[in-house]
Design an enzyme around this catalytic site. Structure first.
Site, PDB file in Angstrom:
ATOM      1  N   LYS A 128     -10.112  -4.694  -4.820  1.00 34.09           N
ATOM      2  CA  LYS A 128     -11.068  -3.625  -5.110  1.00 34.09           C
ATOM      3  C   LYS A 128     -10.529  -2.422  -5.630  1.00 34.09           C
ATOM      4  CE  LYS A 128     -13.086  -4.235  -0.442  1.00 34.09           C
ATOM      5  NZ  LYS A 128     -13.081  -3.715   0.940  1.00 34.09           N
ATOM      6  N   LYS A 164       0.790  -1.242   0.075  1.00 31.48           N
ATOM      7  CA  LYS A 164       0.040  -0.122   0.220  1.00 31.48           C
ATOM      8  C   LYS A 164       0.731   1.283   0.206  1.00 31.48           C
ATOM      9  CE  LYS A 164      -4.377  -1.744   1.903  1.00 31.48           C
ATOM     10  NZ  LYS A 164      -5.036  -1.831   2.990  1.00 31.48           N
ATOM     11  N   LYS A 220      -3.643 -10.881  -6.429  1.00 33.08           N
ATOM     12  CA  LYS A 220      -4.974 -11.249  -5.982  1.00 33.08           C
ATOM     13  C   LYS A 220      -6.099 -10.142  -6.641  1.00 33.08           C
ATOM     14  CE  LYS A 220      -5.572  -8.159  -1.955  1.00 33.08           C
ATOM     15  NZ  LYS A 220      -5.918  -7.879  -0.850  1.00 33.08           N
TER      16      LYS A 220
END
Ligand code: TYM
Length: 334
Positions: free
Chosen positions: A199, A114, A196
């Protein structure tokens, strides 16, 4: 009657949920709700560790609650609540911060990912995310935490923190176990099956959102990356794209991987992908309809949250009082 074991899990009310969130988490929650005393939170405090549009965050909160219920989670059996409605989460996180090391947090894979993705906003909350998650889980003395594989590291650190606190002060927290689905604990991106499904992925065709309509689902699946072997076989190492689609199909139809593989013996990828698309759409359409119906009844949703927050608070406060006592916070005659 024997006391039920405690289960805790949460999802962040950010953007749209993907079928990865459904398969990796919410679907399993439904199956576990009779066996455990379940707490299912809407993790809005985690959500703000990346920038959110306030109006959207507010709206996504009720949407996620409606989705939980639409997926089959029964508010009469489970405690459904919003994380920020129970102030004990922030309070316990502060205490746990003092027994967690900066180096441990810097090593977290999700923090590193992130930070790379939001280089302009590497805030303290982003780094502290796993400690808040530990506080969530430990407040309820959870025995089990059903999550996707991407959360495994956060669960490990939660266990470490619990054990550390127990050793330093005396047994206080239950040390939780992660529960990961046998199939679907990691659903991958349709365009890049090495990562993966998320969103916030770069390619909108890589993820199927629970809000996608049938045509969109089928179109995205038609474009999903496969391979040149033209054989529907489960082999994640050599055939990551096809294996991912088989996992999705298997979960959406409640069939085993073997059964699913057999069904497509001798069939081409075109037919296979269409069948996966239909299976996903068949599974999510009724959920969408129910979610929409629930969202029209805001009074009901708010009553669920009110009751959930009250129940959650009672349990959480009990743990927090115990913690405050152990660490020497003066509490008068509390
Ligand atoms: P979130 O919102 O990022 O993810 C919610 C759940 O979905 C799972 N998941 C997946 N599973 C399979 N395949 C995927 N592609 C996929 N993408 C996401 C995640 O593993 C997760 O179970 N930090 C948590 C929220 C949280 C929490 C907690 C969870 C906050 N406090 C306490 C458990 C206990 C998270 O990842 O949310």
């Amino acid at each position: 009657m024997e006391e039920k074991k405690v289960l805790y899990s949460a999802v962040q009310p950010t953007n749209n949920l993907t079928i990865g969130n459904y398969v990796g988490a919410i679907r399993n929650w439904v199956q576990l709700q009779d066996e455990y005393r379940c707490y299912y939170a809407i993790a809005n405090m985690h959500a703000i560790t990346v920038r959110q549009d306030p109006a959207a965050l507010r709206k996504n909160t009720l949407q996620l609650l409606a989705l939980y219920i639409a997926c089959g989670i029964d508010p009469e059996k489970c405690v459904l609540y919003v994380q920020s409605h129970v102030p004990c989460h922030a309070e316990l996180a502060w205490v746990l911060n003092t027994i967690t090391y900066v180096g441990e947090m810097e090593r977290m894979t999700q923090f590193k990912d992130k930070s790379a993705r939001h280089a302009e906003n590497i805030n303290m909350g982003l780094m502290d995310y796993p400690v808040l998650m530990a506080a969530d889980i430990l407040l309820y003395q959870a025995d089990v935490v059903p999550v996707g594989i991407d959360q495994r590291q956060h669960l490990e650190i939660t266990r470490d923190i619990a054990i550390r606190f127990n050793n330093r002060y005396s047994p206080t927290f239950t040390v939780p176990e992660g529960i990961y689905g046998k199939v679907g604990a990691k659903i991958n991106d349709l365009q890049d099956p090495s990562k993966k499904m998320s969103k916030s992925g770069d390619d909108p065709n890589g993820a199927i959102f629970l809000s996608d309509d049938r045509d969109t689902v089928i179109r995205k699946l038609r474009r999903a990356v496969t391979d040149s072997e033209a054989c529907v076989r489960y082999d994640p190492e050599n055939k990551p794209g096809v294996s991912n689609l088989l996992s999705i199909y298997s979960v959406m139809t409640d069939k085993s991987i073997e059964e699913s593989q057999k069904e497509f013996e001798g069939k081409g990828y075109g037919e296979f992908k269409l069948a996966v698309g239909e299976a996903v759409a068949d599974r999510i359409e009724p959920v969408q309809a129910e979610q929409k119906r629930l969202l029209a009844d805001k009074g009901y949703l708010e009553s669920v949250l009110k009751s959930g927050a009250e129940q959650a608070f009672r349990t959480a406060r009990k743990t927090l009082d115990k913690v405050y006592r152990k660490i020497g916070f003066y509490q008068g005659d509390r």
